[in-house]
Design a protein around this motif. Structure first.
Motif, PDB file in Angstrom:
ATOM      1  N   ARG A 122      39.506   1.966 -19.268  1.00  0.00           N
ATOM      2  CA  ARG A 122      39.595   1.049 -20.415  1.00  0.00           C
ATOM      3  C   ARG A 122      38.951  -0.284 -20.063  1.00  0.00           C
ATOM      4  O   ARG A 122      38.742  -0.605 -18.893  1.00  0.00           O
ATOM      5  N   TRP A 151      35.485  -2.960 -16.662  1.00  0.00           N
ATOM      6  CA  TRP A 151      36.000  -1.618 -16.920  1.00  0.00           C
ATOM      7  C   TRP A 151      36.867  -1.210 -15.743  1.00  0.00           C
ATOM      8  O   TRP A 151      36.447  -1.308 -14.592  1.00  0.00           O
ATOM      9  N   ASP A 153      39.910   1.769 -14.219  1.00  0.00           N
ATOM     10  CA  ASP A 153      40.575   3.051 -14.403  1.00  0.00           C
ATOM     11  C   ASP A 153      41.733   3.132 -13.411  1.00  0.00           C
ATOM     12  O   ASP A 153      42.055   2.143 -12.745  1.00  0.00           O
TER      13      ASP A 153
END
Length: 171
Positions: A122, A151, A153
């Motif tokens: 995300r 970003w 994870d």
């Protein structure tokens, strides 16, 4: 005569100790300790780095007037995460990083798996940074705005504080 002089000296020493220590306590030597770095005496920033891929560099700068210890590692929370980010235990330095006024400590943040194997990816916008007081997380967090396009994870991880930024980014 000499015995009287030694006795008088011993009595004087005992009286000085009693006055400085207070009733019923022995005098203790003054201790000077370096405090843990805190949100009140530091500034935190984060920046993208070109290498390694999917990493950022977290910088903690002592803005106070006295030295402070950057204990352990930062406790990180992206956006509204309920749990803190995993720590790279192998990055533990041999000694606590001590920051003189104006000096910085560094932690590397691995954001996501370079091969795309991480899950629950995300975009993240903010980072909550809790500092370690020497026995665990302390203080209110410092909230830092992340660089645009961050970003993450579920493989995200942070290193222990390092004195050199290249040491922080080798993990």
């Amino acid at each position: 005569m000499r015995i009287a002089s030694l006795t008088a000296s011993a009595v004087l020493t005992a009286a000085v100790l009693a006055v400085t220590a207070g009733p019923g306590r022995a005098a203790e030597p003054a201790q000077t300790t370096t405090p843990a770095c805190s949100a009140a005496t530091t500034e935190v920033s984060v920046q993208n780095v070109s290498r390694p891929v999917n990493h950022q560099l977290l910088t903690l700068t002592n803005t106070g007037r006295t030295p402070c210890h950057a204990y352990g590692h930062p406790y990180l929370g992206f956006d509204e995460d309920q749990a803190v980010t995993r720590v790279v235990d192998e990055s533990r330095p041999q000694a606590v990083v001590t920051l003189a006024p104006g000096e910085s400590a560094y932690a590397g943040i691995g954001l996501s798996a370079a091969d795309g194997s991480g899950t629950h990816g995300r975009w993240a916008r903010t980072l909550r940074v809790f500092l370690d007081n020497g026995s665990g997380s302390a203080d209110e967090p410092t909230v830092v705005t992340l660089p645009r396009g961050t970003w993450i994870d579920d493989t995200a991880a942070v290193t222990h504080w390092q004195a050199d930024p290249s040491d922080a980014l080798m993990w």
